[in-house]
Design an enzyme around this catalytic site. Structure first.
Site, PDB file in Angstrom:
ATOM      1  N   HIS A 138       0.819  -1.214   0.000  1.00  0.00           N
ATOM      2  CA  HIS A 138       0.000   0.000   0.000  1.00  0.00           C
ATOM      3  C   HIS A 138       0.856   1.269   0.000  1.00  0.00           C
ATOM      4  O   HIS A 138       0.347   2.346  -0.303  1.00  0.00           O
ATOM      5  CB  HIS A 138      -0.983  -0.007   1.168  1.00  0.00           C
ATOM      6  CG  HIS A 138      -0.397   0.243   2.521  1.00  0.00           C
ATOM      7  ND1 HIS A 138      -0.178  -0.766   3.435  1.00  0.00           N
ATOM      8  CD2 HIS A 138       0.013   1.375   3.133  1.00  0.00           C
ATOM      9  CE1 HIS A 138       0.324  -0.256   4.548  1.00  0.00           C
ATOM     10  NE2 HIS A 138       0.449   1.051   4.382  1.00  0.00           N
ATOM     11  N   ASP A 168       0.150  -7.642   1.233  1.00  0.00           N
ATOM     12  CA  ASP A 168       0.580  -6.259   1.431  1.00  0.00           C
ATOM     13  C   ASP A 168       2.102  -6.149   1.436  1.00  0.00           C
ATOM     14  O   ASP A 168       2.677  -5.390   2.213  1.00  0.00           O
ATOM     15  CB  ASP A 168      -0.008  -5.666   2.712  1.00  0.00           C
ATOM     16  CG  ASP A 168       0.076  -4.134   2.736  1.00  0.00           C
ATOM     17  OD1 ASP A 168       0.269  -3.543   1.660  1.00  0.00           O
ATOM     18  OD2 ASP A 168      -0.028  -3.550   3.827  1.00  0.00           O
ATOM     19  N   GLY A 239       3.599   6.862   8.191  1.00  0.00           N
ATOM     20  CA  GLY A 239       4.998   6.979   7.800  1.00  0.00           C
ATOM     21  C   GLY A 239       5.813   5.772   8.212  1.00  0.00           C
ATOM     22  O   GLY A 239       6.879   5.500   7.665  1.00  0.00           O
ATOM     23  N   ASN A 240       5.304   4.974   9.182  1.00  0.00           N
ATOM     24  CA  ASN A 240       5.978   3.752   9.630  1.00  0.00           C
ATOM     25  C   ASN A 240       5.729   2.570   8.700  1.00  0.00           C
ATOM     26  O   ASN A 240       6.441   1.562   8.782  1.00  0.00           O
ATOM     27  CB  ASN A 240       5.518   3.354  11.027  1.00  0.00           C
ATOM     28  CG  ASN A 240       6.365   3.937  12.133  1.00  0.00           C
ATOM     29  OD1 ASN A 240       5.874   4.713  12.950  1.00  0.00           O
ATOM     30  ND2 ASN A 240       7.643   3.587  12.177  1.00  0.00           N
ATOM     31  N   SER A 241       4.703   2.634   7.870  1.00  0.00           N
ATOM     32  CA  SER A 241       4.345   1.493   7.030  1.00  0.00           C
ATOM     33  C   SER A 241       5.534   1.010   6.212  1.00  0.00           C
ATOM     34  O   SER A 241       6.218   1.792   5.567  1.00  0.00           O
ATOM     35  CB  SER A 241       3.223   1.856   6.069  1.00  0.00           C
ATOM     36  OG  SER A 241       1.976   1.543   6.602  1.00  0.00           O
ATOM     37  N   LEU A 296      -7.816 -23.549  -1.173  1.00  0.00           N
ATOM     38  CA  LEU A 296      -8.517 -24.767  -0.782  1.00  0.00           C
ATOM     39  C   LEU A 296      -9.872 -24.855  -1.459  1.00  0.00           C
ATOM     40  O   LEU A 296     -10.319 -25.946  -1.821  1.00  0.00           O
ATOM     41  CB  LEU A 296      -8.668 -24.819   0.737  1.00  0.00           C
ATOM     42  CG  LEU A 296      -9.229 -26.091   1.350  1.00  0.00           C
ATOM     43  CD1 LEU A 296      -8.370 -27.306   0.976  1.00  0.00           C
ATOM     44  CD2 LEU A 296      -9.320 -25.963   2.870  1.00  0.00           C
ATOM     45  N   GLY A 297     -10.553 -23.728  -1.623  1.00  0.00           N
ATOM     46  CA  GLY A 297     -11.840 -23.725  -2.315  1.00  0.00           C
ATOM     47  C   GLY A 297     -13.035 -23.883  -1.398  1.00  0.00           C
ATOM     48  O   GLY A 297     -13.999 -24.566  -1.743  1.00  0.00           O
ATOM     49  N   VAL A 298     -12.969 -23.251  -0.213  1.00  0.00           N
ATOM     50  CA  VAL A 298     -14.101 -23.289   0.704  1.00  0.00           C
ATOM     51  C   VAL A 298     -14.396 -21.887   1.218  1.00  0.00           C
ATOM     52  O   VAL A 298     -13.528 -21.017   1.219  1.00  0.00           O
ATOM     53  CB  VAL A 298     -13.838 -24.213   1.925  1.00  0.00           C
ATOM     54  CG1 VAL A 298     -13.738 -25.656   1.504  1.00  0.00           C
ATOM     55  CG2 VAL A 298     -12.588 -23.767   2.686  1.00  0.00           C
TER      56      VAL A 298
END
Length: 491
Positions: A138, A168, A239-241, A296-298
Site C-alpha cells: 500500500h 501487502d 509513515g511507519n508502514s 482450498l476452495g471453501v
C-alpha cells in the site's frame, strides 16, 4: 459507528500523505468487551503462584540494535498524478461511492478542482547489498515514481519489482551496491510478551525507534484473512508502514503495516506482517515476477458457542465450512458443507481466519491433511491444495515496462462463480492496480470486459491489445451493476 461517543478508524499504519491528499482507509468497528469481576482468590492457589514467581528478564540492548540496523532502514517517497476534485476524494473515481464511510469526511474538506500530484511517505528496509528493498504494497500503490532515501541522505529512483496486495508486500530495487542490510529472523519463534523494536519514519521523522512487546500472534484482521498479523504495542504512526519490526536480538521479525485508531495516529494497538511470510512473497517476486497463493476452495466461518452446541462439539474451535466450490481441492478431498475443520496439516485451527492464514502460507500443489468434525466425530481427509490465479505484478516505475506494466493492471480470468455473480461470460478481474490505471479510477475488484470495444477473455489477449496501442486505450469496466468506458493512458 459509535463506541462511547468515539468513532474507531481502521488505518494503514504508514502511508503519510504530504502533498495534495492524505489517504485513510475505510472505517471499521472494534467491538467493546465486557469485563466481569474476578472470583475470590483461593489462598492456596495464590501461595502456589507466589512460590513459582517468574524471574525478571533482561531488557534488550535497544541502542545496539538501532546502531547496527538504522543504516539499512530507508525512507520511501512516492509521487502519482491525481485529480484533486471532490469526485476523486470521495473514492468515487468515474463511478462515485457515496456509501463509503469516509466520503462524508472528504466532502467536508475543500479541495481545488484541478490536477495535482500526490506525494506520500513510508518506510522500508534493505535485505540484500545490491539494493533489494522490502516495504508494504500500500506504500507504493498507484505510484508513478518511487524514491528510496538512505540514512546517509542519498536518494535513488526505485523500480517496483512487484507488489502483492493479498499479503501487502512490495519489493523494490535500487541501482546501488555494497549496501548495509538487516538480519532476517524467524517470526515463528516469537512469543507473546517478547520485546520488539520498530524503526521507521513516522510523520516523516527519519530513523525513529519505538519499543514495545508482542501483544498477540496470529491476528486475523478485516479483509486480511491471509496474513496472521503480529500485534504489538510498539508505537507505529503514519509513515511507519513498510518499516522493520526487530526482536530482542536485533533480527527482523515483521513489517509494520496496520493500526487501530480513532485519531489517525497510534493508540496502543499495532500490527506487523510476519517476516517468514514476507520473505516467501519476496522470493517469488524476485524469481518469477508473480505471486502464487494456495487455494482450498471453501468458504468458512468462525464458530460461536451456539453453533458448537448444534454440532455437538465440546468447544467452539475450528472453521465451519459454509460452501465448497465445485472441482476445488476441498471438493476433491471430500469436504462437505457443515464440516468443521479442526486441524490443517497437524496445526490446530481455532477460527476461520487462522485457516485462511494456514492455506495462504502453503504452496500450490502441497499435499495436506485435514482433521474434520463430521456427524459427531473426528475424521481425517487428505487434500492437494490448488492455486489461486497468479497475480501478474505491475512495474510502476520501470523504464522498460511490459505491456501489463504500461497499463498498470494485474489481472486474472474470472472463475465460474465470479462470472455468474457478475453476470458476464468473460472478462478479467483486477487484482492490483497502479500507475495510469489507478489514476484513471480503476480499482481492485473491477472487471475488464473489453478494450476499445473488443471483448477480452484472457491475460494474453489483453497484453496483445495493449502492445498494439501507443498512447491510450478505452477499457470497458464493470463495477457492481455499473458499466463505464474508462480511458487509460499507456506508460
Amino acid at each position: 459507528m459509535q463506541i462511547r461517543g468515539k468513532t474507531l478508524v481502521w488505518s494503514a499504519a504508514g502511508l503519510l500523505a504530504v502533498g495534495a491528499a492524505t489517504g485513510l482507509s475505510a472505517a471499521t468497528l472494534l467491538q467493546p468487551t465486557t469485563q466481569t469481576a474476578p472470583a475470590a482468590a483461593d489462598s492456596t492457589a495464590v501461595g502456589s503462584a507466589l512460590s513459582r514467581a517468574i524471574p525478571p528478564a533482561t531488557a534488550p540492548n535497544y541502542r545496539a540494535i538501532v546502531e547496527r540496523n538504522q543504516a539499512a532502514v530507508v525512507g520511501i517517497t512516492t509521487a502519482g498524478a491525481m485529480d484533486t476534485s471532490a469526485q476523486e476524494f470521495n473514492f468515487g473515481g468515474p463511478f462515485g461511492d457515496n456509501d463509503n464511510p469516509l466520503s462524508q469526511f472528504f466532502r467536508s474538506v475543500p479541495h481545488p478542482r484541478n490536477h495535482g500530484v500526490m506525494h506520500a511517505q513510508g518506510s522500508g528496509f534493505l535485505v540484500s547489498p545490491d539494493g533489494i528493498v522490502l516495504t508494504n504494497a500500500h506504500v507504493v500503490d498507484g505510484a508513478k515514481e518511487v524514491t528510496v532515501k538512505l540514512s546517509n541522505h542519498r536518494e535513488y529512483k526505485a523500480k517496483v519489482l512487484g507488489a502483492d496486495r493479498s499479503s501487502d508486500i512490495a519489493v523494490l530495487k535500487i541501482d546501488a551496491h555494497d549496501l548495509p542490510t538487516v538480519q532476517i529472523g524467524d517470526s515463528s519463534q516469537l512469543h507473546v510478551g517478547d520485546y520488539v523494536l520498530a524503526i521507521g519514519e513516522p510523520f516523516g521523522l527519519e530513523e525513529t525507534a519505538t519499543a514495545g512487546i508482542v501483544s498477540a500472534k496470529g491476528r486475523s484482521l478485516p479483509g486480511d484473512g491471509y496474513v496472521p498479523f503480529i500485534q504489538t504495542d510498539a508505537a507505529v504512526n503514519p509513515g511507519n508502514s513498510g518499516g522493520p519490526l526487530f526482536d530482542g536480538n536485533g533480527n527482523v521479525v515483521g513489517i509494520n503495516a496496520q493500526i487501530y485508531t480513532n485519531s489517525g495516529g497510534y493508540q496502543g494497538v499495532s500490527f506487523a506482517i510476519p517476516i517468514n511470510l514476507a520473505m516467501q512473497v519476496k522470493d517469488q517476486i524476485v524469481k518469477t515476477g508473480k505471486v502464487a497463493h494456495a487455494r482450498l476452495g471453501v468458504e468458512v466461518q468462525t464458530l460461536d458457542q451456539s453453533l458448537a452446541d448444534s454440532f455437538k462439539m465440546k468447544a467452539p474451535n475450528g472453521a465451519l465450512v459454509a460452501k465448497v466450490e465445485p472441482d476445488s481441492a476441498a471438493a476433491q478431498a471430500g469436504l462437505k458443507v457443515g464440516d468443521v475443520i479442526l486441524e490443517f496439516n497437524g496445526n490446530p485451527i481455532v477460527d476461520a481466519g487462522q485457516l485462511s492464514a494456514r492455506v495462504g502460507a502453503a504452496a500450490p500443489g502441497d499435499k495436506v491433511s485435514l482433521k474434520v468434525w463430521r456427524d459427531g466425530r473426528e475424521t481425517t481427509l487428505n487434500a492437494t491444495v490448488g492455486s489461486a490465479a497468479p497475480v501478474e505484478v505491475a512495474d510502476a516505475a520501470g523504464a522498460n515496462a511490459s505491456p501489463q506494466a504500461r497499463l498498470g493492471l494485474a489481472v486474472r480470468p474470472l472463475n465460474p462463480d465470479e462470472r455468474q455473480q457478475a453476470g458476464v461470460s468473460g472478462g478479467l478481474i483486477v487484482e492490483d492496480v497502479q500507475g495510469h490505471a489507478a489514476e484513471a479510477g480503476i480499482q481492485p475488484g473491477d472487471v475488464v470486459l473489453s478494450v476499445d470495444g473488443t471483448p477480452v477473455q484472457s491475460v494474453a489477449q489483453l497484453r496483445k491489445m495493449v502492445q498494439e496501442h501507443d498512447k491510450q486505450v478505452a477499457l470497458l469496466i464493470q463495477r457492481g451493476d455499473s458499466r463505464l468506458f474508462v480511458p487509460v493512458t499507456l506508460g
